[in-house]
Design an enzyme around this catalytic site. Structure first.
Site, PDB file in Angstrom:
ATOM      1  N   SER A  47      37.667  32.207  38.275  1.00  0.00           N
ATOM      2  CA  SER A  47      38.772  32.054  39.220  1.00  0.00           C
ATOM      3  C   SER A  47      38.630  30.820  40.104  1.00  0.00           C
ATOM      4  O   SER A  47      39.598  30.397  40.739  1.00  0.00           O
ATOM      5  CB  SER A  47      38.895  33.300  40.107  1.00  0.00           C
ATOM      6  N   HIS A  48      37.422  30.232  40.164  1.00  0.00           N
ATOM      7  CA  HIS A  48      37.213  29.073  41.025  1.00  0.00           C
ATOM      8  C   HIS A  48      36.648  27.870  40.272  1.00  0.00           C
ATOM      9  O   HIS A  48      36.291  26.868  40.891  1.00  0.00           O
ATOM     10  CB  HIS A  48      36.274  29.433  42.179  1.00  0.00           C
ATOM     11  N   ARG A 186      42.971  36.012  45.434  1.00  0.00           N
ATOM     12  CA  ARG A 186      44.293  35.548  44.996  1.00  0.00           C
ATOM     13  C   ARG A 186      44.225  34.947  43.586  1.00  0.00           C
ATOM     14  O   ARG A 186      45.084  35.182  42.747  1.00  0.00           O
ATOM     15  CB  ARG A 186      44.828  34.511  45.986  1.00  0.00           C
ATOM     16  N   GLU A 188      42.184  35.740  41.234  1.00  0.00           N
ATOM     17  CA  GLU A 188      42.023  36.795  40.242  1.00  0.00           C
ATOM     18  C   GLU A 188      43.371  37.413  39.878  1.00  0.00           C
ATOM     19  O   GLU A 188      43.631  37.739  38.721  1.00  0.00           O
ATOM     20  CB  GLU A 188      41.076  37.876  40.769  1.00  0.00           C
TER      21      GLU A 188
END
Length: 338
Positions: A47-48, A186, A188
């Site tokens: 996710s990042h 958010r 995810e």
């Protein structure tokens, strides 16, 4: 099953740099952002990692961010370091200011870094782990956009408001956690939406305040904090410490600043650093042993320390020399080069 592609480790940074450069980021920001994306992707932080390139480019195309601004580090005679990101991404300001934060922490025992006027998209754990590598314990906090309803509410007043902490451990990876005070990150939710998967129960409500597992309905409605009132109180704390305390925006104000456009939230960040040597004096070894006894007791009963899976993923990816990302994401990234 989601189709994936393999990227060699030495391909990740050049891909990120090429995309960022092509879309208007200056060389200093290209380097800082690409390093962060590589660091997160190496640890399978989907996710990042490369996924956040989408937000970086979206932010640039919305026209508010300065892709070439040099951060300004203010002179300081106390334990507070102030860095003005000058309407750019936060990472270059962090990179430039961390050496001074380290010096201040060693001088005063405890020090704080306030980063103002920045766009923020990234994980916090690489920043606190950098401080742990210097023998310092560290905490970091940021607000975001007001996507999250407070406990008992039904509309967004709070941000996802992550908190990160890292504790140095001689000879091994630090004890680190980095989590949103929302029940789900958010990013995810966006990954679930892209994969066409329903959300778990209890993480979001729709526009009418009714529970939903539909990712799009969640994004149109509001996310929820973890732990009910406890998570909500922690989230409010982050709003205050990383907002009014450092003379910067709350998540509500960040949302207003965006004026309906996409991209990264605009606000500030606060990082705290603690010099264990000054707090412990001559008892460093004894207190290191206390910490290690605690960690061992947790692991011995079959529990897991935060970040253990991330460290395992890092070791696995370093050994095999590549990471896996979804083909859809890879295709989306390549479109930014057209």
């Amino acid at each position: 099953m989601t189709e994936t592609v393999q990227l060699a480790l030495d391909e990740i940074k050049p891909l990120c740099e090429k995309v960022l450069r092509h879309n208007g980021y200056g060389e200093a920001h290209v380097s800082a952002i690409a390093h962060m994306l590589y660091t997160c992707q190496l640890d399978d932080c989907q996710s990042h990692g490369l996924f956040r390139l989408l937000m970086c480019i979206d932010t640039m195309r919305n026209g508010k961010i300065d892709g070439n601004a040099e951060p300004v580090i203010a002179p300081s005679s106390n334990a507070i370091v102030k860095a003005d990101a000058c309407n750019a991404m936060s990472l270059l300001a962090v990179e430039k200011a961390l050496p001074e934060l380290i010096n201040k922490a060693r001088q005063h025992g405890i020090a704080a870094l306030a980063i103002n006027n920045c766009y923020h998209f990234s994980a916090l754990w690489p920043e606190v782990e950098r401080l742990a590598s210097e023998g310092l314990a560290a905490m970091a906090m940021v607000p975001s956009h007001s996507w999250v309803a407070p406990a008992g509410g039904k509309r967004g007043s709070l941000g996802t408001n992550p908190i990160a902490f890292s504790w140095p451990r001689p000879g091994q990876n630090p004890f680190t956690f980095d989590f949103a005070t929302s029940a789900f990150a958010r990013g995810e939710i966006e990954l679930y939406r892209r994969a066409g998967k329903p959300l778990p129960d209890g993480v979001a409500v729709d526009r009418d305040g009714k529970p939903t597992t539909d990712p799009q309905a969640a994004m149109d409605g509001a996310m929820l904090t973890f732990g009910g009132y406890k998570g909500s109180a922690l989230s409010i704390m982050v709003e205050l410490l990383a907002g009014p305390l450092i003379d910067d925006l709350t998540s509500l104000e960040s949302m207003e600043h965006a004026a309906g456009l996409g991209g990264a939230p605009y606000h500030g960040e606060v990082i705290l650093a603690f010099d264990l040597a000054q707090f412990n004096g001559a008892r460093m070894e004894e207190n290191d042993a206390r910490a290690e006894r605690l960690f061992s007791d947790i692991i011995d009963q079959g529990a897991r320390l935060p970040s253990q899976r991330r460290y395992a993923a890092r070791a696995r990816n370093l050994e095999r020399g590549y990471v896996e990302v979804s083909k859809q994401l890879h295709d989306d990234i390549l479109k930014f080069l057209e």
